[in-house]
Design a protein around this motif. Structure first.
Motif, PDB file in Angstrom:
ATOM      1  N   HIS B  53       0.830  -1.208   0.000  1.00 25.72           N
ATOM      2  CA  HIS B  53       0.000   0.000   0.000  1.00 25.72           C
ATOM      3  C   HIS B  53       0.863   1.256   0.000  1.00 25.72           C
ATOM      4  CE1 HIS B  53      -3.908   2.073   1.041  1.00 25.72           C
ATOM      5  NE2 HIS B  53      -3.019   3.043   1.213  1.00 25.72           N
ATOM      6  N   HIS B  55       1.073   5.257  -2.319  1.00 28.85           N
ATOM      7  CA  HIS B  55       0.531   6.075  -3.410  1.00 28.85           C
ATOM      8  C   HIS B  55       1.697   6.575  -4.240  1.00 28.85           C
ATOM      9  CE1 HIS B  55      -3.505   6.013  -1.609  1.00 28.85           C
ATOM     10  NE2 HIS B  55      -2.802   5.882  -0.494  1.00 28.85           N
ATOM     11  N   ALA B 112      -2.008   2.226  -4.345  1.00 30.79           N
ATOM     12  CA  ALA B 112      -3.149   1.872  -3.505  1.00 30.79           C
ATOM     13  C   ALA B 112      -4.500   2.327  -4.023  1.00 30.79           C
ATOM     14  CB  ALA B 112      -2.940   2.429  -2.103  1.00 30.79           C
ATOM     15  N   HIS B 264      -4.115   1.264   6.348  1.00 32.06           N
ATOM     16  CA  HIS B 264      -3.587   2.321   7.217  1.00 32.06           C
ATOM     17  C   HIS B 264      -4.421   2.491   8.485  1.00 32.06           C
ATOM     18  CE1 HIS B 264      -6.307   4.541   4.562  1.00 32.06           C
ATOM     19  NE2 HIS B 264      -5.475   4.402   3.567  1.00 32.06           N
ATOM     20  N   ASP B 378       1.571   4.306   4.574  1.00 33.05           N
ATOM     21  CA  ASP B 378       0.579   4.871   3.669  1.00 33.05           C
ATOM     22  C   ASP B 378       1.223   6.013   2.872  1.00 33.05           C
ATOM     23  OD1 ASP B 378      -1.789   5.335   2.362  1.00 33.05           O
ATOM     24  OD2 ASP B 378      -2.683   6.498   3.992  1.00 33.05           O
ATOM     25  N   ASN B 381       0.993   9.645   2.859  1.00 33.71           N
ATOM     26  CA  ASN B 381       0.001  10.193   3.793  1.00 33.71           C
ATOM     27  C   ASN B 381       0.517  10.243   5.231  1.00 33.71           C
ATOM     28  OD1 ASN B 381      -2.685  10.668   2.364  1.00 33.71           O
ATOM     29  ND2 ASN B 381      -2.104   8.670   1.585  1.00 33.71           N
TER      30      ASN B 381
HETATM   31 ZN   LIG Z   1      -3.489   5.050   1.202  1.00 32.37          ZN
END
Ligand SMILES: [Zn+2]
Lengths: 259, 560
Positions: B53, B55, B112, B264, B378, B381
């Protein structure tokens, strides 16, 4: 103080990146070591002595750098400097004194764009004109200049003091579009005219002693006297619930402004 | 190739710290092989890392780059004869993503979240990420066709649409973000709980989750539904998560894996009624995982400093931007979802951030089985993926956690139980959380292990597990984790002594699931109408063509 004089050996066609021309870097180096400092000419690595004559006192110690000639295509001079002095007898290129924290840069000719970008201390003076983004931030950063002083005898370009968070900028002539945008505590004085000063200003002051168009999101407060001149005082930018102070001598009015 | 004498951790095959040789040939692990020898005597050896996961590709990542020119001022690495130039920290350029994963010993990374309509862009970026193998999870949680199928309780049609959507996006699995919320955000509202109706669709998040989980299992997809929960990021949201996990407990997985992956989890383990009494409920979440086997999670560990939040959870990003007075991008994705991007800074002295940091660690340390808790931040994030070595050392060293906690806001000691946790993970746990478990959770049979037939992806760390104590020498361990001795990808040495030495292209996984013809046709009838009436583009221009996935690994699944 130790003095080093640098003179270009040629006219530069390709811009140079010369962040090593910095008094506090010179201070620890012998003349020979200074001549061996790296400079980039476009994508080519050069040494200072390939492109400039370098003369002056040998040994080490606090340094005054004299730049004699046309440095308008030499970028990043004095970037990040903390002490010492640079004296430019001619024009200087982009990003001079950007991120500087101390010392001084005095320019007898014109300065390029991004002069004193994100500077935190020290002083810069320009006898001629300066380009765009004086004392501003790089795009996306939250703060431009945070401290120190910039004084320009001539005029400045657009985005003067963009996102300024502290320090002082004085321009005797005109400023271009959007001076002091997103001001958060800096002080900007413009001797001549400016266009749409203080957009999204939160705090700090902007004084325009000439003519300016004022954004409709500014509220008129009163008239005020500054250095013997009667100016209109506005507060804003109300879009940001700002409490910045904007003083303007001659307000260009298209009837939208409520004053 | 032979990797000689390493101390091998291969949890999938029950190997925990055994000295052994590994043989590689034609991109696979084999019984016996000849050729080049890699001297790994006494060094820590694991399968290549798998990130389930992050991005790393697509329009929201690029929006982050556009919004943050200042981010590109950090992480500058000039081009070399072999390497392209790199920029960025939270939103690095494509090349930097590939190189930085490889330098940490990672060889696989899954994007993700990609909306179907924007997947062509996602693949254009994935194509430019060098070295690592990749895949992308496709967003379904606020898609009109999904909402209608769920409302009509038409599971056959839903499964057929999911299969079509995966093919259209060249996607690998079913991602669900704040189900129903993306649609509600189009009307300026959000769904506030599992039974809150989605405007105009007469359905609820609970029904969407159950519908998609059932469809996912009907299609026998390699990965389970991958869920970003409702109410994510809000104080008190842990009850929503517990309820969510319970609501799929009766659905049977058709594969040897979880039936739901909750992603997450750090952002969904919050107690309190607001930011003032904000506290960790990680112990409750971990307790649930210790008693149940149908779900998995990943940490979403928070890292102090710069982050760029980016998610299909549009209303969440609106709240972030308002709360922090930060830059904000908001995006409506036609009939499919919404999204937003907000850059922010996590501060050590900010009470909420300090508690968030502790929650991620609590989840991993309080959940007994490492197979249930994947290691993620994540990215970007919770923080950039380059901080995995930091996260690993925090999990392995109580001393390091204490050093860190001493620099944080004091509420971290009152609103979390982290200071009382003695557990220190070992290399076996870490190999599970970063290799074996993510591969198993994603359903990648040839990844995350070193058994015969596995992909020849191997990490050799410059660490001697028999000599070094990660609990004490965490600085040295962190350094070695960030700059591996060797990364071998597909049987080729790509990193030696922390430097990239070869830049092969990675492959892209996607799932081609078959469905009964009659259901596929019913979906097409709906789609023709939707494209005519609502979409901004033609249906014929919608599918991602094969030209955008030049090195595909097509995984077959489906009903028939
Ligand atoms: Zn995510």
């Amino acid at each position: 103080m130790r003095e080093i004089t640098i003179v270009p050996l040629q006219e530069f066609e390709v811009p140079l990146e010369a962040e090593n021309i910095r008094p506090d870097i010179f201070a620890t180096l012998s003349l020979e070591e200074i001549r061996d400092l790296e400079v980039w000419e476009g994508n080519r690595r050069r040494y200072l002595s390939d492109l400039f004559s370098v003369a002056g006192n040998d040994g080490t110690g606090e340094c005054l750098i004299r730049l004699d000639g046309d440095f308008s295509r030499v970028k990043r001079i004095g970037e990040g400097m903390r002490e010492g002095e640079i004296l430019v007898r001619g024009n200087i290129g982009m990003r001079a004194g950007s991120g500087m924290r101390g010392g001084s840069i005095n320019i007898e000719g014109d300065a390029g764009d991004w002069l004193g970008r994100e500077m935190r201390g020290g002083s810069i003076s320009v006898k001629g004109n300066a380009g765009n983004y004086v004392g501003s931030r790089y795009w996306g950063e939250r703060c431009g200049m945070r401290g120190g002083e910039i004084e320009i005898e001539g005029s400045a370009g657009a985005y003067l003091g963009d996102h300024i968070c502290g320090g002082q900028i004085k321009v005797k002539g005109d400023a271009g579009d959007f001076p002091g945008a997103s001001n958060r505590g800096g002080a900007i004085t413009i001797g001549g005219d400016a266009h749409l000063p203080g957009a999204e200003m939160v705090s700090g002051t902007i004084v325009v002693k000439g003519r300016a168009r004022v954004l409709p999101s500014y509220g008129f407060q009163e008239t005020a006297e500054i250095e013997g001149q009667l100016l209109w005082k506005f507060v804003g930018d109300l879009v940001e619930k700002g409490k910045g102070e904007l003083y303007v001598a001659l307000v260009e009015d298209d009837g939208q402004l409520d004053k | 190739m032979i990797i000689k004498g390493g101390i091998v951790y291969d949890p999938t095959n029950g190997i925990f710290g055994e000295e052994m040789d590994i043989f590689l040939e034609k991109g696979k692990v084999v019984e016996e092989a000849k050729g080049k020898e890699i001297d790994a005597r006494g060094l820590l050896v694991m399968p290549g890392g798998v990130d389930a996961h992050a991005h790393v590709a697509g329009t929201k990542v690029n929006t982050g780059r556009i919004m943050r020119p200042e981010d590109a001022r950090s992480g500058l690495e000039p081009k070399t004869k072999l390497l392209r130039p790199c920029t960025g920290y939270t939103v690095p350029n494509c090349y930097a993503i590939g190189y930085r994963y490889a330098r940490m010993g990672y060889t696989t990374v899954f994007e993700a979240a990609t909306p179907i309509i924007e997947s062509r862009h996602t693949h254009e970026e994935l194509e430019e990420i060098p070295i690592v193998d990749k895949g992308a999870l496709t967003l379904f949680g606020s898609n009109w066709e999904v909402l209608e199928c769920v409302r009509d309780d038409d599971l056959d049609k839903l499964a057929a649409y999911v299969a079509w959507g995966l093919r259209a996006s060249r996607g690998y699995g079913v991602k669900v973000v704040n189900p129903g919320g993306g649609e509600a955000w189009g009307f300026g509202t959000n769904v506030k709980g599992l039974d809150d109706p989605v405007p105009n669709f007469d359905t609820t998040p609970r029904e969407i989750i159950r519908g998609l989980v059932k469809a996912n299992e009907m299609l026998n997809l390699p990965h389970s539904v991958h869920l970003h929960t409702n109410n994510l990021g809000k104080p008190g949201n842990y009850t929503t998560v517990l309820d969510t996990m319970d609501t799929v407990k009766d659905i049977t997985s058709t594969r040897d894996r979880q039936v739901l992956h909750v992603t997450h989890m750090q952002f969904s383990s919050y107690g309190g009624t607001g930011w003032r009494d904000f506290e960790s409920e990680a112990p409750q979440i971990a307790e649930y995982f210790n008693r149940n086997d149908h779900v998995t999670m990943d940490m979403g560990q928070m890292i102090f400093g710069n982050a760029t939040t980016m998610t299909a959870d549009g209303p969440l990003e609106y709240n972030n931007a308002r709360l922090l007075h930060a830059k904000w991008s908001n995006h409506d994705i036609e009939l499919e979802d919404s999204s937003g991007v907000v850059p922010l800074v996590y501060g050590r002295k900010m009470p909420v951030n300090a508690i968030q940091w502790a929650i991620g660690l609590e989840l991993a340390l309080l959940t007994e089985s490492p197979w249930k808790t994947l290691l993620t931040t994540d990215h970007p994030n919770g923080g950039p993926f380059v901080n995995y070595p930091e996260v690993i050392t925090l999990l392995m060293s109580k001393a390091k956690r204490e050093e860190e906690m001493a620099t944080l806001h004091e509420l971290v000691a009152k609103r979390t139980v982290l200071p009382t946790i003695e557990r220190e993970l070992d290399w076996g746990d870490i190999a599970v959380m970063t290799r074996a478990a993510p591969a198993k959770v994603l359903g990648l049979a040839e990844k995350g292990h070193l058994g015969v037939g596995a992909d020849a992806d191997v990490t050799v760390y410059d660490l001697r597990p028999e000599k070094i104590d990660p609990a004490r020498d965490h600085k040295r361990v962190k350094e070695a984790l960030g700059r591996v001795k060797y990364t071998i990808k597909g049987g080729e040495v790509v990193v030696r002594d922390g430097e990239i030495v070869a830049v092969p292209r990675g492959r892209t996984y996607w799932v081609d699931a078959s469905v009964p013809e009659k259901d596929a046709e019913r979906v097409q009838v709906d789609l023709v109408e939707k494209f005519e009436k609502y979409y901004s583009i033609q249906k014929s221009n919608y599918m991602v063509q094969d030209a955008y996935v030049t090195d595909p690994v097509v995984v077959k699944a489906g009903v028939i």
